[in-house]
Design an enzyme around this catalytic site. Structure first.
Site, PDB file in Angstrom:
ATOM      1  N   ARG A   1       0.668  -1.102  -0.467  1.00  0.00           N
ATOM      2  CA  ARG A   1       0.107  -0.272  -0.369  1.00  0.00           C
ATOM      3  C   ARG A   1       0.769   0.626   0.438  1.00  0.00           C
ATOM      4  NH1 ARG A   1      -0.395   4.242   2.905  1.00  0.00           N
ATOM      5  NH2 ARG A   1      -0.187   3.305   4.768  1.00  0.00           N
TER       6      ARG A   1
ATOM      7  N   ALA B   1      -1.339  11.622   1.325  1.00  0.00           N
ATOM      8  CA  ALA B   1      -0.641  10.160   2.018  1.00  0.00           C
ATOM      9  C   ALA B   1      -1.047  10.106   2.921  1.00  0.00           C
ATOM     10  CB  ALA B   1       1.114  10.062   1.948  1.00  0.00           C
TER      11      ALA B   1
ATOM     12  N   SER C   1      10.419  15.008  11.700  1.00  0.00           N
ATOM     13  CA  SER C   1       9.431  15.750  12.382  1.00  0.00           C
ATOM     14  C   SER C   1       9.796  17.613  11.789  1.00  0.00           C
ATOM     15  CB  SER C   1       8.743  15.474  13.377  1.00  0.00           C
ATOM     16  OG  SER C   1       8.455  14.112  14.158  1.00  0.00           O
TER      17      SER C   1
ATOM     18  N   THR D   1      11.936  14.082   3.934  1.00  0.00           N
ATOM     19  CA  THR D   1      12.538  14.095   5.244  1.00  0.00           C
ATOM     20  C   THR D   1      13.957  13.747   4.669  1.00  0.00           C
ATOM     21  OG1 THR D   1      10.911  12.925   5.539  1.00  0.00           O
ATOM     22  CG2 THR D   1      12.452  12.018   7.170  1.00  0.00           C
TER      23      THR D   1
ATOM     24  N   GLU E   1       5.256  10.279   7.915  1.00  0.00           N
ATOM     25  CA  GLU E   1       4.104  10.821   7.865  1.00  0.00           C
ATOM     26  C   GLU E   1       3.352  11.854   8.471  1.00  0.00           C
ATOM     27  OE1 GLU E   1       4.283  11.308   4.710  1.00  0.00           O
ATOM     28  OE2 GLU E   1       4.098   9.210   3.497  1.00  0.00           O
TER      29      GLU E   1
END
Length: 405
Positions: free
Chosen positions: A97, A257, A145, A139, A378
């Site tokens: 996925r 996403a 983050s 990233t 994500e």
């Protein structure tokens, strides 16, 4: 009634009635692909850390790549249809996925939302068909983050070309991709004001991707580190739309996403439930099947209730996305809680399988291990909690410097 649901026995509140015949037909079509192509092979792929590139053209034929986009060879499906496809794929494996998400919700969405017409015509039809693969480089080794602190830079020289230098890490598909969407600072580092996206063919000199190995999660997929060393690109490589200026550009793609994750993880949870429900009917201890014991039934009941609530949350957000649109806090609510639910139920299912549950003969521990990654990427739990917290209080608490009193 509930047990005749297309979602199977976990559906105890007639979730089936929430979906149209067309939506259910799409989900069942994807389920057939998963049952025929993924399930017989996933244990071997996972054990050997293999991403099965041979199934990509079939995914393209099914319209799964960029399926929520319109035109350019994409299927133009609704958000709910995309969500249903995502949960069927993740019932097979999160890594597969994730491929659809990286390809469609990140790389293709970046070009679709922010690219020039030439960039769209060049890449989107090939990517929709599965003839070209993409990756999304945001990233970095020291900027997960906090993407505003990225140190990858793009400088324009006297010729008008852009020169990119930096590193990206945990980038899905990078060693397999034909094109990379790379986000870089074009001005002052820090704050994200000068962040822009670039369409980078991966055969460009100075682009290097290396797969990250020895993973305990997402083993049937590929995550990489990218090194950019004086990567020279023409001026036309930049994503030109105003919507791509600053961090709002990549964040729009990330929310696509994240939306897919809200649905996808419910597929992993449902598959874990189905696995242990079958086991409870077949496994005999002390003269009775496990399903005959009260403790087993209470655990199954709690699992079903949690998964039903997760589907309701996904459905509400999906319908909202198809009508008036979603907000970042709405997406964060779904991603935060459905990931929590899915990983807890996968772990519960593994426990109920006993010692057998640690083998790849059964799916729950594989799902649980994968969900450790899905819960992190994500946006971690904390990022989504602070997104919701900011909406509730009006105060951004991502960094101490944000609050001025």
């Amino acid at each position: 009634m509930a047990n005749e649901s297309f979602l199977g026995p976990v559906d105890q509140i007639n979730l089936d009635a929430l979906f149209s015949d067309e939506e259910k037909a799409l989900a069942l079509k994807v389920r057939s692909f998963v049952d025929e192509t993924i399930r017989p092979n996933i244990a071997e792929w996972y054990d050997n850390a293999v991403f099965p590139t041979e199934i990509i053209p079939e995914m393209g034929k099914l319209g799964l790549l960029g399926m929520h986009l319109k035109g350019y060879g994409c299927a133009g499906r609704s958000a709910v249809e995309y969500g249903l496809a995502a949960q069927e794929l993740e019932a097979g494996d999160s890594g597969l996925r994730t491929f659809v998400s990286v390809q469609g919700s990140l790389a293709m969405s970046a070009i679709y939302k922010h690219g020039s017409e030439e960039q769209k015509q060049e890449w989107l039809p090939e990517m929709a068909a599965g003839r070209a693969m993409g990756c999304f480089g945001l990233t970095e080794p020291t900027a997960g983050s906090d993407p505003a602190s990225m140190t990858t830079v793009a400088r324009q020289d006297a010729s008008g070309d852009w020169i990119l230098n930096g590193k990206k890490r945990w980038i899905g598909l990078a060693t397999l991709a034909n094109v990379a969407i790379i986000w870089a600072q074009t001005g002052e580092i820090g704050g994200g004001r000068g962040v822009r996206g670039f369409v980078v063919p991966t055969d460009t000199p100075g682009f290097e991707a290396v797969a990250i190995t020895q993973k305990m999660s997402m083993r049937a997929s590929v995550q990489c580190e990218i090194t950019l060393t004086d990567v020279r690109l023409p001026a036309s490589a930049i994503l030109p739309a105003d919507s791509a200026i600053g961090l709002k550009g990549p964040f729009q793609c990330l929310n696509e996403a994240r939306y897919g994750i809200i649905w996808g993880v419910m597929g992993a949870a449902r598959d874990s439930f189905n696995e242990v429900l079958r086991y409870a009917g077949e496994r005999t201890q002390f003269g009775n099947p496990l399903g005959a014991y009260q403790i087993t039934q209470t655990k199954l009941a709690d699992m079903a209730v949690a998964i039903n609530k997760g589907y309701l949350l996904a459905h509400q957000i999906g319908r909202q996305k198809d009508s008036s649109g979603t907000t970042p806090p709405m997406i964060s609510v779904g991603k935060l809680d459905n990931c929590r639910v899915a990983i807890e139920e996968a772990r519960n299912a593994r426990e109920m399988l006993g010692g057998n549950g640690i083998t790849l003969d059964y799916s729950p521990l594989r799902h649980a291990n994968n969900l450790e990654s899905v819960r992190t990427y994500e946006g971690t739990d904390e990022v989504h909690q602070l997104t919701i917290g900011r909406a509730l209080t009006g105060i951004g608490a991502f960094a101490a410097t944000e609050y001025r009193g």
